[in-house]
Design a protein around this motif. Structure first.
Motif, PDB file in Angstrom:
ATOM      1  N   ALA A 116      -7.562   7.407  10.166  1.00  0.00           N
ATOM      2  CA  ALA A 116      -6.911   8.590  10.739  1.00  0.00           C
ATOM      3  C   ALA A 116      -5.432   8.556  10.389  1.00  0.00           C
ATOM      4  O   ALA A 116      -4.865   7.470  10.192  1.00  0.00           O
ATOM      5  CB  ALA A 116      -7.088   8.587  12.250  1.00  0.00           C
ATOM      6  N   PRO A 117      -4.805   9.730  10.305  1.00  0.00           N
ATOM      7  CA  PRO A 117      -3.362   9.729   9.974  1.00  0.00           C
ATOM      8  C   PRO A 117      -2.496   9.361  11.177  1.00  0.00           C
ATOM      9  O   PRO A 117      -1.305   9.602  11.167  1.00  0.00           O
ATOM     10  CB  PRO A 117      -3.123  11.170   9.513  1.00  0.00           C
TER      11      PRO A 117
ATOM     12  N   ASN B 207       0.839  -1.210   0.000  1.00  0.00           N
ATOM     13  CA  ASN B 207       0.000   0.000   0.000  1.00  0.00           C
ATOM     14  C   ASN B 207       0.873   1.258   0.000  1.00  0.00           C
ATOM     15  O   ASN B 207       2.061   1.191   0.299  1.00  0.00           O
ATOM     16  CB  ASN B 207      -0.912  -0.027   1.233  1.00  0.00           C
TER      17      ASN B 207
ATOM     18  N   GLY C  54      -3.190   3.370  15.585  1.00  0.00           N
ATOM     19  CA  GLY C  54      -4.053   2.947  16.692  1.00  0.00           C
ATOM     20  C   GLY C  54      -5.475   3.444  16.580  1.00  0.00           C
ATOM     21  O   GLY C  54      -6.206   3.474  17.563  1.00  0.00           O
ATOM     22  N   GLU C  55      -5.905   3.802  15.358  1.00  0.00           N
ATOM     23  CA  GLU C  55      -7.279   4.276  15.191  1.00  0.00           C
ATOM     24  C   GLU C  55      -8.250   3.088  15.323  1.00  0.00           C
ATOM     25  O   GLU C  55      -9.285   3.185  15.958  1.00  0.00           O
ATOM     26  CB  GLU C  55      -7.407   4.956  13.823  1.00  0.00           C
ATOM     27  N   THR C  56      -7.867   1.950  14.718  1.00  0.00           N
ATOM     28  CA  THR C  56      -8.720   0.758  14.828  1.00  0.00           C
ATOM     29  C   THR C  56      -8.421   0.068  16.149  1.00  0.00           C
ATOM     30  O   THR C  56      -7.276  -0.287  16.414  1.00  0.00           O
ATOM     31  CB  THR C  56      -8.443  -0.206  13.644  1.00  0.00           C
TER      32      THR C  56
ATOM     33  N   ALA D 155      -4.573   3.429  -1.614  1.00  0.00           N
ATOM     34  CA  ALA D 155      -5.890   3.457  -0.977  1.00  0.00           C
ATOM     35  C   ALA D 155      -6.398   4.886  -0.847  1.00  0.00           C
ATOM     36  O   ALA D 155      -6.081   5.571   0.127  1.00  0.00           O
ATOM     37  CB  ALA D 155      -5.813   2.783   0.386  1.00  0.00           C
TER      38      ALA D 155
ATOM     39  N   GLY E 171      -2.508   1.614   6.525  1.00  0.00           N
ATOM     40  CA  GLY E 171      -3.647   1.909   5.639  1.00  0.00           C
ATOM     41  C   GLY E 171      -4.640   0.768   5.495  1.00  0.00           C
ATOM     42  O   GLY E 171      -5.294   0.664   4.462  1.00  0.00           O
ATOM     43  N   LYS E 172      -4.793  -0.044   6.529  1.00  0.00           N
ATOM     44  CA  LYS E 172      -5.712  -1.190   6.451  1.00  0.00           C
ATOM     45  C   LYS E 172      -7.165  -0.714   6.292  1.00  0.00           C
ATOM     46  O   LYS E 172      -7.896  -1.188   5.425  1.00  0.00           O
ATOM     47  CB  LYS E 172      -5.575  -2.064   7.708  1.00  0.00           C
ATOM     48  N   SER E 173      -7.534   0.229   7.158  1.00  0.00           N
ATOM     49  CA  SER E 173      -8.926   0.712   7.101  1.00  0.00           C
ATOM     50  C   SER E 173      -9.160   1.456   5.793  1.00  0.00           C
ATOM     51  O   SER E 173     -10.250   1.352   5.206  1.00  0.00           O
ATOM     52  CB  SER E 173      -9.210   1.628   8.286  1.00  0.00           C
ATOM     53  N   SER E 174      -8.151   2.192   5.315  1.00  0.00           N
ATOM     54  CA  SER E 174      -8.312   2.926   4.047  1.00  0.00           C
ATOM     55  C   SER E 174      -8.555   1.941   2.905  1.00  0.00           C
ATOM     56  O   SER E 174      -9.308   2.242   1.978  1.00  0.00           O
ATOM     57  CB  SER E 174      -7.057   3.730   3.737  1.00  0.00           C
TER      58      SER E 174
ATOM     59  N   ASN F 160      -1.131   1.987  11.084  1.00  0.00           N
ATOM     60  CA  ASN F 160      -1.024   3.135  10.186  1.00  0.00           C
ATOM     61  C   ASN F 160      -0.542   2.793   8.763  1.00  0.00           C
ATOM     62  O   ASN F 160      -0.113   3.679   8.043  1.00  0.00           O
ATOM     63  CB  ASN F 160      -0.091   4.189  10.808  1.00  0.00           C
TER      64      ASN F 160
ATOM     65  N   ASP G 186       1.818   5.102  -4.090  1.00  0.00           N
ATOM     66  CA  ASP G 186       1.890   6.420  -4.728  1.00  0.00           C
ATOM     67  C   ASP G 186       3.017   7.257  -4.130  1.00  0.00           C
ATOM     68  O   ASP G 186       3.390   8.279  -4.693  1.00  0.00           O
ATOM     69  CB  ASP G 186       0.561   7.164  -4.543  1.00  0.00           C
TER      70      ASP G 186
HETATM   71  N1  LIG Z   1      -0.586   8.559   0.360  1.00  0.00           N
HETATM   72  C1  LIG Z   1      -1.289   7.540   0.822  1.00  0.00           C
HETATM   73  N2  LIG Z   1      -1.785   7.564   2.066  1.00  0.00           N
HETATM   74  C2  LIG Z   1      -2.504   6.514   2.510  1.00  0.00           C
HETATM   75  C3  LIG Z   1      -2.739   5.381   1.704  1.00  0.00           C
HETATM   76  N3  LIG Z   1      -3.468   4.501   2.418  1.00  0.00           N
HETATM   77  C4  LIG Z   1      -3.682   5.050   3.617  1.00  0.00           C
HETATM   78  N4  LIG Z   1      -3.115   6.267   3.686  1.00  0.00           N
HETATM   79  C5  LIG Z   1      -3.122   7.180   4.838  1.00  0.00           C
HETATM   80  O1  LIG Z   1      -2.517   6.516   5.946  1.00  0.00           O
HETATM   81  C6  LIG Z   1      -3.131   6.926   7.138  1.00  0.00           C
HETATM   82  C7  LIG Z   1      -3.515   5.725   7.982  1.00  0.00           C
HETATM   83  O2  LIG Z   1      -4.560   5.033   7.361  1.00  0.00           O
HETATM   84  P1  LIG Z   1      -5.505   4.011   8.156  1.00  0.00           P
HETATM   85  O3  LIG Z   1      -6.364   3.348   7.134  1.00  0.00           O
HETATM   86  O4  LIG Z   1      -6.156   4.635   9.317  1.00  0.00           O
HETATM   87  O5  LIG Z   1      -4.412   2.985   8.670  1.00  0.00           O
HETATM   88  P2  LIG Z   1      -4.650   1.674   9.562  1.00  0.00           P
HETATM   89  O6  LIG Z   1      -3.657   0.658   9.107  1.00  0.00           O
HETATM   90  O7  LIG Z   1      -6.074   1.265   9.548  1.00  0.00           O
HETATM   91  O8  LIG Z   1      -4.228   2.210  10.979  1.00  0.00           O
HETATM   92  P3  LIG Z   1      -4.569   1.570  12.426  1.00  0.00           P
HETATM   93  O9  LIG Z   1      -5.928   2.042  12.766  1.00  0.00           O
HETATM   94  O10 LIG Z   1      -3.505   2.095  13.298  1.00  0.00           O
HETATM   95  O11 LIG Z   1      -4.492   0.079  12.289  1.00  0.00           O
HETATM   96  C8  LIG Z   1      -4.336   7.787   6.755  1.00  0.00           C
HETATM   97  O12 LIG Z   1      -3.974   9.135   6.922  1.00  0.00           O
HETATM   98  C9  LIG Z   1      -4.542   7.499   5.281  1.00  0.00           C
HETATM   99  O13 LIG Z   1      -5.027   8.602   4.594  1.00  0.00           O
HETATM  100  C10 LIG Z   1      -2.189   5.372   0.362  1.00  0.00           C
HETATM  101  O14 LIG Z   1      -2.332   4.435  -0.402  1.00  0.00           O
HETATM  102  N5  LIG Z   1      -1.479   6.470  -0.003  1.00  0.00           N
END
Ligand SMILES: Nc1nc2c(ncn2[C@@H]2O[C@H](COP(=O)(O)OP(=O)(O)OP(=O)(O)O)[C@@H](O)[C@H]2O)c(=O)[nH]1
Length: 545
Positions: free
Chosen positions: A356-357, A272, A360-362, A300, A339-342, A337, A275
């Motif tokens: 969230a950027p 992920n 630990g959001e999830t 994502a 980008g799993k949720s994204s 962080n 870009d």
């Molecule tokens: N540039 C870019 N940013 C991304 C991408 N995917 C996710 N992000 C950013 O990464 C940050 C974290 O994304 P989340 O989806 O909350 O990450 P997560 O893995 O679910 O985080 P946890 O809740 O800690 O498990 C957010 O600010 C997203 O906008 C991507 O493909 N490109």
């Protein structure tokens, strides 16, 4: 015959005693026992065998059992029906089967379906291997038959200890526990005393600081519990990696766990945030990682996503492979962080889970429906303690929220300066040159107005700001794949290097759109070469020097 004599005869025929078996078999009254009932009740009272005082059997149990011989060792004649559902294979056929199954297992783009119908036990039975690792199959080599089953068998006795009473036992247990706790206290590096480093004064020697627990994010028992719930419930596991540092955000422990405990589950790596890195680097990483697991490049975002159709196609293939199941679940695991949720939001095309950027959001696992037969499971971010060598690595992998860092934020800047090219920092912050991390932080603090009372530069706050920019993709950086440099040289001589032109971008985008319309039917179709990524040229202008 007189009346008196006939009544005397009847009395003689019907015995008075209820256990007398010389009675009529058919009785007129339901309250009187018949002969059959008497016999049965007598049988119940008898013991099956009678023994003398020394325990030797002296007789059988009366009429029923006395003729039955005592059971002894014997052979049962083989019956053809036992082997009705079997097939005979010769050694050559078996070797061929083993070889072909091993080849399929080693190929990350092949999937063995309906494993339960294959005699995989024959494949795993490898004499030499089992002998070496002492597996279940070489049991008789570890413990000879005589020692386990025969008359000479022996068993280890449990060590109970020399305790006379319960009180003594509990005292010894308490002593052992105290000793154990003391030994743990010695080993645990929770409290660091800085007394050793200090050179003067008693005051310093008493100062103790605790490790920042924010650095332990993703390592708690609760989070790992959530992970194992997700693994247990999933048929396919998507391991999400940050494209800028795929090996750093890879959790090999989980991969090994799946290989060992549930090899029938499919693992897919998802690169992920691709870009944020040049296309050539993504290509190299995909080539490198695809040798182990199918790897998909992904971006994502809701508007300009990349890799969505490839991933959806792949998930549809898995759903088709498991057509015998009502539905399949796809667990999404990875570092915090990444980008799993994204990814879930991108696949659904709208916001269904919180993003969230910050890490630990999830907090807990959550189910989301993708199609009628495919469910996605979001998992909180996890960190494998052993694979995170030091705190600086953890911080630069985005595991820790920068606001939870205390005064130590500036300590992580030297490593950051090593990873980011000087020209990118110059371009991002407009600083011309610096001698070391401290100098860089001072210049940054002055430039951004992060000053303390008396105009002293606030190094810690500016360090946190730089870390945020680094993690959110404002400063370009990436860790190169192992074979990147040598391959790049070759590519440079044959092609145009790491940039791709606009026509190539539009062609790849068109190709992706077409692919999203089709339902892919063969796993073999998704080869690493097809995962070439298209790039938005505006965002990558920084890379094209
Ligand atoms: N540039 C870019 N940013 C991304 C991408 N995917 C996710 N992000 C950013 O990464 C940050 C974290 O994304 P989340 O989806 O909350 O990450 P997560 O893995 O679910 O985080 P946890 O809740 O800690 O498990 C957010 O600010 C997203 O906008 C991507 O493909 N490109």
């Amino acid at each position: 015959m007189t009346k008196a004599s006939s009544s005397a005869k009847v009395k003689q025929l019907i015995p008075k005693h209820s256990d007398d078996k010389n009675r009529q078999n058919k009785t007129t009254s339901s309250q009187v026992r018949s002969r059959a009932t008497v016999n049965r009740l007598k049988l119940y009272r008898k013991k099956a065998y009678q023994y003398d005082k020394k325990g030797r059997r002296i007789s059988g149990a009366g009429d029923y059992t006395s003729n039955i011989p005592e059971p002894g060792a014997g052979r049962t004649a083989p019956n053809r029906r036992w082997f009705g559902n079997t097939r005979i294979v010769d050694q050559q056929q078996l070797e061929k089967f083993r070889e072909s199954i091993q080849n399929v297992r080693q190929d990350p783009f092949s999937v063995i379906i309906k494993q339960k119908k294959l005699p995989l036990g024959l494949v795993d039975f490898d004499n030499t291997a089992s002998e070496k690792d002492g597996s279940r199959l070489s049991l008789l080599r570890i413990e000879p038959f005589e020692e386990v089953f025969s008359e000479k068998k022996w068993r280890k006795r449990p060590r109970i200890g020399d305790f006379c009473d319960l009180k003594e036992y509990s005292e010894t247990a308490k002593k052992l526990r105290d000793k154990y706790e003391a030994s743990i206290g010695e080993e645990e590096p929770v409290l660091h005393s800085i007394a050793e480093n200090s050179t003067n004064g008693k005051e310093d020697s008493q100062v103790i600081f605790e490790r920042n627990h924010a650095l332990d994010k993703g390592q708690s028992k609760r989070i790992w519990g959530e992970l194992f719930k997700v693994i247990d419930s999933s048929d396919v596991l998507l391991e999400v990696l940050d494209a800028r540092d795929p090996l750093g955000t890879r959790i090999s422990y989980v991969e090994k766990y799946i290989q060992r405990e549930c090899p029938h589950k499919h693992v897919v790596l998802l690169l992920n945030k691709c870009d944020l890195i040049p296309s050539s680097v993504t290509r190299h990483w995909i080539r490198y990682l695809s040798t182990e697991y199918p790897t998909v490049a992904f971006r994502a975002t809701l508007q300009k996503s990349f890799g969505k159709s490839t991933l959806i196609g792949l998930l549809r293939q898995f759903a088709n492979l498991h057509s015998d199941k009502k539905s399949i679940s796809v667990g999404i695991v990875g570092y915090p962080n990444v980008g799993k949720s994204s990814i879930i939001n991108t696949l659904r095309g709208k916001k269904v889970v919180n993003v969230a950027p910050v890490p630990g959001e999830t907090k807990v696992w959550q189910y989301v429906t993708l199609f009628r037969r495919v469910y996605l499971i979001d998992c909180p971010g996890i960190v494998h303690e052993a694979s995170a060598p030091d705190d600086a690595e953890l911080v630069l992998r985005g595991v820790v929220r920068t606001e939870s860092l205390r005064d130590e934020a500036a300590d992580y800047i030297p490593l950051l300066l090593e990873r980011v090219k000087k020209q990118h920092l110059k371009k991002t912050y407009g600083i011309l040159d610096w001698t070391d991390a401290n100098d860089f932080l001072e210049q940054m603090a002055k430039k951004t107005g992060k000053l303390r009372k008396g105009g002293e530069p606030d190094l810690n706050t500016s360090a946190k700001m730089i870390l945020n920019d680094y993690l959110r993709g404002k400063i370009p950086w990436f860790i190169a794949p192992p074979d990147y440099c040598t391959n790049m040289e070759q590519e440079d001589s044959t092609s145009k290097g790491n940039s791709i032109d606009d026509t190539e971008v539009s062609l790849l985008e068109e190709k992706e759109e077409e692919a999203s319309k089709d339902v892919v039917t063969d796993v073999k179709e998704s080869t690493p070469e097809e995962n070439n990524i298209s790039l938005n040229m505006e965002e990558y202008s920084t890379w094209v020097e």
